[in-house]
Design a protein around this motif. Structure first.
Motif, PDB file in Angstrom:
ATOM      1  N   ARG A 169      -4.528  -9.695  -2.031  1.00  0.00           N
ATOM      2  CA  ARG A 169      -4.161  -9.407  -0.641  1.00  0.00           C
ATOM      3  C   ARG A 169      -2.678  -9.697  -0.400  1.00  0.00           C
ATOM      4  N   ALA A 170      -2.155 -10.755  -1.019  1.00  0.00           N
ATOM      5  CA  ALA A 170      -0.731 -11.049  -0.889  1.00  0.00           C
ATOM      6  C   ALA A 170       0.112  -9.950  -1.513  1.00  0.00           C
ATOM      7  N   ASP A 171      -0.353  -9.404  -2.633  1.00  0.00           N
ATOM      8  CA  ASP A 171       0.355  -8.286  -3.256  1.00  0.00           C
ATOM      9  C   ASP A 171       0.411  -7.087  -2.319  1.00  0.00           C
ATOM     10  N   MET A 172      -0.731  -6.713  -1.768  1.00  0.00           N
ATOM     11  CA  MET A 172      -0.764  -5.531  -0.910  1.00  0.00           C
ATOM     12  C   MET A 172       0.049  -5.744   0.358  1.00  0.00           C
ATOM     13  N   PHE A 173       0.010  -6.964   0.907  1.00  0.00           N
ATOM     14  CA  PHE A 173       0.776  -7.233   2.126  1.00  0.00           C
ATOM     15  C   PHE A 173       2.269  -7.021   1.895  1.00  0.00           C
ATOM     16  N   ARG A 174       2.806  -7.505   0.771  1.00  0.00           N
ATOM     17  CA  ARG A 174       4.249  -7.378   0.551  1.00  0.00           C
ATOM     18  C   ARG A 174       4.674  -5.920   0.496  1.00  0.00           C
ATOM     19  N   TYR A 175       3.824  -5.065  -0.066  1.00  0.00           N
ATOM     20  CA  TYR A 175       4.163  -3.640  -0.103  1.00  0.00           C
ATOM     21  C   TYR A 175       4.153  -3.046   1.301  1.00  0.00           C
ATOM     22  N   LEU A 176       3.160  -3.449   2.093  1.00  0.00           N
ATOM     23  CA  LEU A 176       3.002  -2.844   3.418  1.00  0.00           C
ATOM     24  C   LEU A 176       4.050  -3.335   4.412  1.00  0.00           C
ATOM     25  N   VAL A 177       4.459  -4.603   4.337  1.00  0.00           N
ATOM     26  CA  VAL A 177       5.445  -5.103   5.289  1.00  0.00           C
ATOM     27  C   VAL A 177       6.812  -4.482   5.013  1.00  0.00           C
ATOM     28  N   ILE A 178       7.161  -4.286   3.730  1.00  0.00           N
ATOM     29  CA  ILE A 178       8.417  -3.616   3.404  1.00  0.00           C
ATOM     30  C   ILE A 178       8.309  -2.122   3.701  1.00  0.00           C
ATOM     31  N   LEU A 179       7.142  -1.559   3.482  1.00  0.00           N
ATOM     32  CA  LEU A 179       6.942  -0.144   3.792  1.00  0.00           C
ATOM     33  C   LEU A 179       7.168   0.123   5.270  1.00  0.00           C
ATOM     34  N   MET A 282      -6.467 -12.999 -15.357  1.00  0.00           N
ATOM     35  CA  MET A 282      -5.396 -12.715 -14.400  1.00  0.00           C
ATOM     36  C   MET A 282      -4.740 -11.363 -14.657  1.00  0.00           C
ATOM     37  N   LYS A 283      -4.834 -10.864 -15.881  1.00  0.00           N
ATOM     38  CA  LYS A 283      -4.207  -9.579 -16.182  1.00  0.00           C
ATOM     39  C   LYS A 283      -4.863  -8.433 -15.422  1.00  0.00           C
ATOM     40  N   HIS A 284      -6.144  -8.567 -15.119  1.00  0.00           N
ATOM     41  CA  HIS A 284      -6.818  -7.523 -14.347  1.00  0.00           C
ATOM     42  C   HIS A 284      -6.263  -7.479 -12.927  1.00  0.00           C
ATOM     43  N   LEU A 285      -5.977  -8.629 -12.353  1.00  0.00           N
ATOM     44  CA  LEU A 285      -5.360  -8.657 -11.031  1.00  0.00           C
ATOM     45  C   LEU A 285      -3.967  -8.055 -11.078  1.00  0.00           C
ATOM     46  N   MET A 286      -3.210  -8.363 -12.125  1.00  0.00           N
ATOM     47  CA  MET A 286      -1.852  -7.851 -12.258  1.00  0.00           C
ATOM     48  C   MET A 286      -1.833  -6.337 -12.400  1.00  0.00           C
ATOM     49  N   ASN A 287      -2.858  -5.783 -13.018  1.00  0.00           N
ATOM     50  CA  ASN A 287      -2.940  -4.331 -13.161  1.00  0.00           C
ATOM     51  C   ASN A 287      -3.425  -3.653 -11.886  1.00  0.00           C
ATOM     52  N   HIS A 288      -4.279  -4.349 -11.130  1.00  0.00           N
ATOM     53  CA  HIS A 288      -4.872  -3.746  -9.935  1.00  0.00           C
ATOM     54  C   HIS A 288      -3.879  -3.683  -8.774  1.00  0.00           C
ATOM     55  N   THR A 289      -3.209  -4.786  -8.492  1.00  0.00           N
ATOM     56  CA  THR A 289      -2.286  -4.831  -7.345  1.00  0.00           C
ATOM     57  C   THR A 289      -0.923  -5.410  -7.682  1.00  0.00           C
ATOM     58  N   GLY A 290      -0.786  -6.046  -8.842  1.00  0.00           N
ATOM     59  CA  GLY A 290       0.414  -6.812  -9.136  1.00  0.00           C
ATOM     60  C   GLY A 290       1.487  -6.068  -9.906  1.00  0.00           C
TER      61      GLY A 290
END
Length: 314
Positions: A169-179, A282-290
């Motif tokens: 969720r933190a990954d997606m938020f950073r993209y959306l706030v800058i977007l 953790m690599k699965h998280l990095m591939n999904h949103t990171g």
């Protein structure tokens, strides 16, 4: 009549000879059917009780899914040429301030689970303020970040809400706030080493930095990284409505939909819990949103649109 009797006997003998073969085939067919059913049952039990059983270490991270809208490709927000002009547009920071001819506004965004930072994190945060006069820094806690996504990007809210890990969720938020606003994103545990104006120019649409380069895939597999030439996403700057960020957000929507709602030949099936492997590796998280996803979309934009849209720092 004699001929008919002989024929009948021959046919009878043939039928009698074939009966054991028929019984033999039928028994094999029955055994194969039971074996198939047994394997199917074992597979279903494995998928339910092993892949989808919550990990004890991450019980609080699972979210029950009630509804996930089926967004078509046409409904997803997308880049519409907002940055195609040769000259930078007039932009201002989130708190007003002077209007400037530049693509990237003088905003700095951070996110953390709470608004109360430790002494060390406050020191890091102060370095961004002191070395960047004229830039506005805003910290979002988890509650504020969720409210921002729900208000500013309702198209992405359901995806954001059901992401099974806080890091995602933190990954997606950073993209959306800058977007939405444009500016610089940086994690709270990073320290500003030099002023942003020293390497972000008015003509930049996006500025990213390489995190790691490996000479071979073998070296990559032995590491904790997920791309051979990985771009970091714990600190980056971009203009609002940048195509890389649209591509990232939409990629997360598609992959999350497939994760929770696998499509079978008989329709769309709702999965209440995400696969357990997302929490154990953790690599699965990095591939999904990171950084894996971030690297893919940044380099794709670089190839399709050129260096004018993405500038990669060494």
């Amino acid at each position: 009549m004699a001929h008919s009797k002989v024929s009948s006997r021959r046919i009878g003998r043939q039928v009698l000879r074939r009966k054991p073969a028929a019984r033999y085939c039928a028994s094999w067919f029955t055994a194969a059917s039971f074996l198939t059913l047994g394997l199917t049952g074992i597979t279903l039990l494995y998928r339910h009780f092993i892949l989808y059983v919550p990990s004890k270490r991450h019980d609080g991270a699972f979210v029950e899914v009630e509804y996930f809208p089926s967004l078509s490709e046409k409904q997803l927000p997308r880049y519409e040429g907002q940055l195609d002009g040769s000259a930078p547009k007039l932009v201002t920071s989130i708190e007003g301030g002077p209007v400037e001819d530049r693509w990237i506004p003088r905003n700095i965004f951070q996110t953390y689970r709470t608004s109360k930072l430790s002494v060390e994190l406050v020191k890091f945060q102060r370095s961004w303020i002191e070395k960047n006069p004229g830039w506005i820094l805003k910290l979002y806690n988890d509650t504020e970040a969720a409210a921002f996504v729900r208000t500013e990007w309702p198209q992405y809210w359901e995806t954001y809400r059901i992401l099974p890990h806080p890091v995602m969720r933190a990954d997606m938020f950073r993209y959306l706030v800058i977007l939405r606003h444009g500016g610089m994103y940086t994690d709270v545990d990073t320290e500003c080493a030099e002023p942003l104006d020293s390497f972000i120019s008015a003509a930049d649409r996006m500025v990213v930095s390489e995190e790691q380069n490996f000479n071979t895939l073998k070296d990559l597999l032995r590491s904790d990284y997920v791309r051979q030439h990985q771009i970091l996403q714990w600190a980056f700057a971009a203009a609002p409505h940048h195509p890389v960020l649209y591509a990232l957000a939409n990629r997360i929507v598609r992959r999350t939909r497939r994760l929770f709602f696998p499509e079978y030949s008989f329709g769309l099936v709702r999965r209440a819990l995400p696969p357990r492997y997302l929490f154990d590796n953790m690599k699965h998280l990095m591939n999904h949103t990171g950084p894996g996803a971030f690297t893919d979309e940044a380099r794709r934009c670089l190839e399709e649109r050129g260096g004018g849209f993405v500038r990669v720092l060494p």
